[in-house]
Write a protein that holds these residues in place. Structure first.
Motif, PDB file in Angstrom:
ATOM      1  N   PHE A  76       0.833  -1.200   0.000  1.00 11.17           N
ATOM      2  CA  PHE A  76       0.000   0.000   0.000  1.00 11.17           C
ATOM      3  C   PHE A  76       0.874   1.258   0.000  1.00 11.17           C
ATOM      4  O   PHE A  76       0.541   2.255  -0.638  1.00 11.17           O
ATOM      5  CB  PHE A  76      -0.892  -0.047   1.247  1.00 11.17           C
ATOM      6  N   LEU A  77       2.020   1.203   0.686  1.00 13.76           N
ATOM      7  CA  LEU A  77       2.927   2.364   0.698  1.00 13.76           C
ATOM      8  C   LEU A  77       3.464   2.648  -0.701  1.00 13.76           C
ATOM      9  O   LEU A  77       3.568   3.799  -1.117  1.00 13.76           O
ATOM     10  CB  LEU A  77       4.122   2.110   1.626  1.00 13.76           C
ATOM     11  N   ALA A  78       3.819   1.583  -1.428  1.00 14.12           N
ATOM     12  CA  ALA A  78       4.302   1.757  -2.803  1.00 14.12           C
ATOM     13  C   ALA A  78       3.196   2.365  -3.660  1.00 14.12           C
ATOM     14  O   ALA A  78       3.450   3.234  -4.497  1.00 14.12           O
ATOM     15  CB  ALA A  78       4.742   0.408  -3.372  1.00 14.12           C
ATOM     16  N   LEU A 211       4.547 -12.996   2.739  1.00 15.24           N
ATOM     17  CA  LEU A 211       4.480 -12.798   4.189  1.00 15.24           C
ATOM     18  C   LEU A 211       5.770 -12.965   4.969  1.00 15.24           C
ATOM     19  O   LEU A 211       6.620 -13.797   4.632  1.00 15.24           O
ATOM     20  CB  LEU A 211       3.390 -13.689   4.787  1.00 15.24           C
ATOM     21  N   PHE A 212       5.847 -12.197   6.023  1.00 15.27           N
ATOM     22  CA  PHE A 212       6.910 -12.290   7.017  1.00 15.27           C
ATOM     23  C   PHE A 212       6.760 -13.625   7.745  1.00 15.27           C
ATOM     24  O   PHE A 212       5.639 -14.013   8.084  1.00 15.27           O
ATOM     25  CB  PHE A 212       6.736 -11.108   7.992  1.00 15.27           C
ATOM     26  N   SER A 213       7.863 -14.315   7.998  1.00 16.00           N
ATOM     27  CA  SER A 213       7.869 -15.575   8.737  1.00 16.00           C
ATOM     28  C   SER A 213       6.770 -16.519   8.245  1.00 16.00           C
ATOM     29  O   SER A 213       5.872 -16.892   8.971  1.00 16.00           O
ATOM     30  CB  SER A 213       7.699 -15.300  10.229  1.00 16.00           C
ATOM     31  N   CYS A 263      -4.320  -4.433  11.027  1.00 12.44           N
ATOM     32  CA  CYS A 263      -3.820  -3.443  10.053  1.00 12.44           C
ATOM     33  C   CYS A 263      -2.477  -3.883   9.497  1.00 12.44           C
ATOM     34  O   CYS A 263      -1.609  -4.315  10.256  1.00 12.44           O
ATOM     35  CB  CYS A 263      -3.570  -2.090  10.723  1.00 12.44           C
ATOM     36  N   ASP A 264      -2.310  -3.709   8.210  1.00 11.36           N
ATOM     37  CA  ASP A 264      -1.005  -3.966   7.596  1.00 11.36           C
ATOM     38  C   ASP A 264      -0.954  -3.215   6.274  1.00 11.36           C
ATOM     39  O   ASP A 264      -1.987  -2.929   5.670  1.00 11.36           O
ATOM     40  CB  ASP A 264      -0.783  -5.467   7.345  1.00 11.36           C
ATOM     41  N   GLU A 265       0.263  -2.897   5.831  1.00  9.37           N
ATOM     42  CA  GLU A 265       0.367  -2.198   4.543  1.00  9.37           C
ATOM     43  C   GLU A 265       0.481  -3.195   3.392  1.00  9.37           C
ATOM     44  O   GLU A 265       0.517  -2.799   2.235  1.00  9.37           O
ATOM     45  CB  GLU A 265       1.536  -1.208   4.555  1.00  9.37           C
ATOM     46  N   MET A 321      12.234   4.024  10.761  1.00  7.32           N
ATOM     47  CA  MET A 321      11.259   5.099  10.557  1.00  7.32           C
ATOM     48  C   MET A 321       9.826   4.620  10.694  1.00  7.32           C
ATOM     49  O   MET A 321       8.971   5.288  11.251  1.00  7.32           O
ATOM     50  CB  MET A 321      11.432   5.677   9.155  1.00  7.32           C
ATOM     51  N   ILE A 322       9.564   3.440  10.130  1.00 13.46           N
ATOM     52  CA  ILE A 322       8.177   2.958  10.160  1.00 13.46           C
ATOM     53  C   ILE A 322       7.801   2.541  11.580  1.00 13.46           C
ATOM     54  O   ILE A 322       6.702   2.829  12.048  1.00 13.46           O
ATOM     55  CB  ILE A 322       7.975   1.845   9.113  1.00 13.46           C
ATOM     56  N   ALA A 323       8.744   1.911  12.282  1.00 13.96           N
ATOM     57  CA  ALA A 323       8.460   1.534  13.678  1.00 13.96           C
ATOM     58  C   ALA A 323       8.129   2.793  14.497  1.00 13.96           C
ATOM     59  O   ALA A 323       7.173   2.819  15.275  1.00 13.96           O
ATOM     60  CB  ALA A 323       9.663   0.812  14.276  1.00 13.96           C
TER      61      ALA A 323
HETATM   62  C1  LIG Z   1       7.855  -8.036  11.789  1.00 17.00           C
HETATM   63  S1  LIG Z   1       6.419  -8.227  10.783  1.00 17.00           S
HETATM   64  C2  LIG Z   1       5.233  -8.810  11.982  1.00 17.00           C
HETATM   65  C3  LIG Z   1       4.116  -9.605  11.356  1.00 17.00           C
HETATM   66  C4  LIG Z   1       3.166 -10.281  12.345  1.00 17.00           C
HETATM   67  N1  LIG Z   1       2.607  -9.341  13.285  1.00 17.00           N
HETATM   68  C5  LIG Z   1       3.892 -11.395  13.088  1.00 17.00           C
HETATM   69  O1  LIG Z   1       4.196 -11.178  14.255  1.00 17.00           O
HETATM   70  O2  LIG Z   1       4.157 -12.443  12.485  1.00 17.00           O
HETATM   71  C6  LIG Z   1       5.947  -6.534  10.522  1.00 17.00           C
HETATM   72  C7  LIG Z   1       4.708  -6.301   9.699  1.00 17.00           C
HETATM   73  O3  LIG Z   1       4.538  -4.871   9.550  1.00 17.00           O
HETATM   74  C8  LIG Z   1       3.989  -4.621   8.263  1.00 17.00           C
HETATM   75  N2  LIG Z   1       4.248  -3.211   7.902  1.00 17.00           N
HETATM   76  C9  LIG Z   1       5.392  -2.674   7.405  1.00 17.00           C
HETATM   77  N3  LIG Z   1       5.230  -1.354   7.194  1.00 17.00           N
HETATM   78  C10 LIG Z   1       3.958  -1.043   7.549  1.00 17.00           C
HETATM   79  C11 LIG Z   1       3.198   0.158   7.549  1.00 17.00           C
HETATM   80  N4  LIG Z   1       3.720   1.318   7.134  1.00 17.00           N
HETATM   81  N5  LIG Z   1       1.921   0.111   7.980  1.00 17.00           N
HETATM   82  C12 LIG Z   1       1.372  -1.069   8.383  1.00 17.00           C
HETATM   83  N6  LIG Z   1       2.050  -2.242   8.415  1.00 17.00           N
HETATM   84  C13 LIG Z   1       3.316  -2.234   7.997  1.00 17.00           C
HETATM   85  C14 LIG Z   1       4.697  -5.635   7.378  1.00 17.00           C
HETATM   86  O4  LIG Z   1       3.971  -5.836   6.174  1.00 17.00           O
HETATM   87  C15 LIG Z   1       4.740  -6.867   8.284  1.00 17.00           C
HETATM   88  O5  LIG Z   1       3.601  -7.685   8.086  1.00 17.00           O
END
Ligand SMILES: C[S@@+](CC[C@H](N)C(=O)[O-])C[C@H]1O[C@@H](n2cnc3c(N)ncnc32)[C@H](O)[C@@H]1O
Length: 385
Positions: A76-78, A211-213, A263-265, A321-323
């Motif tokens: 979504f950010l892209a 997906l992550f992990s 929520c996720d991007e 930055m995103i965190a």
């Molecule tokens: C470390 S993973 C954690 C995924 C999941 N919560 C888990 O524990 O398995 C971080 C997540 O943040 C999402 N993310 C990255 N940037 C984001 C943004 N700007 N807004 C919302 N989600 C975002 C990624 O797509 C990813 O799914």
């Protein structure tokens, strides 16, 4: 300062990233390589349909926006960056068609341009999704920085689409040329794939390709789940950056009266979380699923608990930055007395950031790699926003 003006045979374009990072450009040498090559071989016309996959901030789609372009991205950010960059260069946002979910275009395409994504599984899925929409004359190019292109990357193209060649590196980027072999055996994407998770009961967890992990529960998420906060006061719980939604699902199961917001991007993350929640709770529980940048569309002071395992990558780059934006958004959407609980790698030093933002931060649990931190929104610290 890095340049914001991309100069290519198609013209001169002003491009920014989202989020805007001062020292990082909105395009790379691979984008320039593709645009120069497309101009050299004169393959474009107003009647030829173009599909662009994984355009990071819209550089390719904006430069080619005078042709019929469909840009597919999981991010979504892209997509937001693409829209902003179209407008910045005098185009309406509708100039380039984009996906609204994980669905792939179904109409035949004449030219496909692929930016190599960070996750090889996503590339694999996309190559299978492409097969039915290629015709005998469709041209396929991919490009990426040389360090992101491995023999396994090229093998994917060979086995799923057909004969593949690469150029020599130019400015550390490489171009990949693929010919569709229509005699190759049909096959299909193996995504979403699944793993079993035993917590308070057994869950079958679906994971779409990006997906992550994807093949097992992340160790940080496991720690967070083992220390899941449980209280009557949690009526509205957010799983921020939800990925496949495991954290929110366990929160829902252990807090049976809470409403959940995921929520996720990533479109694929939201599709996975939606599928997993429905499989776990059927129609007995409702939840909201948002593709969004952090918690942008969520009302102020509306949530009791935000759970988060923050990302430390955006596409191929590392940064916090995103965190940091997620922490700020979490604070904004929490009610007074509401809590943010995060898990992170110990070395990431989130403690200081949370302390600065919330005025408090305590360690809930830790192991040799991860730490769980909790901050409470306290009205006394409202001036810190
Ligand atoms: C470390 S993973 C954690 C995924 C999941 N919560 C888990 O524990 O398995 C971080 C997540 O943040 C999402 N993310 C990255 N940037 C984001 C943004 N700007 N807004 C919302 N989600 C975002 C990624 O797509 C990813 O799914």
């Amino acid at each position: 300062m890095v340049s914001r003006t991309l100069l290519v045979p198609q013209g001169e374009f002003e491009l920014s990233r989202i989020p805007d990072v001062e020292l990082l450009q909105a395009w790379d040498a691979a984008d320039e390589f593709i645009l120069n090559h497309i101009d050299d071989i004169q393959v474009l016309s107003r009647h030829r349909k173009l599909l662009i996959l994984n355009d990071a901030f819209g550089a390719l789609s904006v430069a080619l926006a005078n042709y019929p372009v469909y840009a597919w991205s999981d991010s979504f950010l892209a997509q937001r960056a693409l829209r902003a960059n179209l407008v910045a260069n005098g185009y309406p946002v509708e100039q380039v068609k984009t996906n609204v979910d994980i669905g792939f275009p179904t109409a035949a395409v004449d030219l496909v341009v692929i930016k190599i994504p960070k996750t090889l599984a996503l590339l694999e899925h996309q190559l299978y999704a492409l097969r039915p929409i290629l015709h005998h004359d469709s041209k396929i190019f991919a490009a990426g920085m040389a360090r992101h292109i491995h023999s396994s990357t090229l093998e994917l193209f060979e086995t799923i689409l057909g004969p593949t060649t690469t150029t020599r590196a130019r400015k550390k980027s490489r171009l990949i040329m693929v010919e569709r072999d229509h005699l190759l055996n049909e096959g299909q994407s193996r995504f979403p794939d699944y793993y079993e998770l035993e917590v308070d009961r057994n869950y079958r967890i679906a994971n779409h390709a990006s997906l992550f992990s994807r093949d097992r529960l992340d160790q940080g998420s496991r720690l967070l789940i083992e220390h899941m906060p449980i209280a009557e006061a949690y009526r509205r719980i957010v799983d921020l950056g939800c990925g496949n939604g495991v954290i929110g699902m366990i929160a829902a199961s252990l807090n049976p009266r809470a409403e959940l917001l995921f929520c996720d991007e990533s479109h694929m993350a939201i599709a996975s979380a939606r599928e997993n929640f429905a499989a776990a709770f059927g129609s007995s529980r409702e939840a909201e699923f948002r593709v969004d940048d952090c918690l942008q569309g969520v009302a102020d002071a509306s949530q009791d608990l935000v759970l988060l395992n923050p990302p430390f990558h955006q596409q191929h780059n590392i940064g916090d930055m995103i965190a940091w934006q997620m922490f700020r958004d979490a604070r904004r959407v929490l009610v007074d007395g509401g809590e943010l609980q995060i898990v992170g790698n110990r070395h990431l030093a989130y403690h200081a950031k949370l302390k600065k933002l919330f005025g408090n931060c305590e360690t809930v649990a830790s192991n040799n790699k991860f730490v769980i931190l909790r901050s409470i929104k306290n009205p006394v610290n409202n001036h810190r926003l």
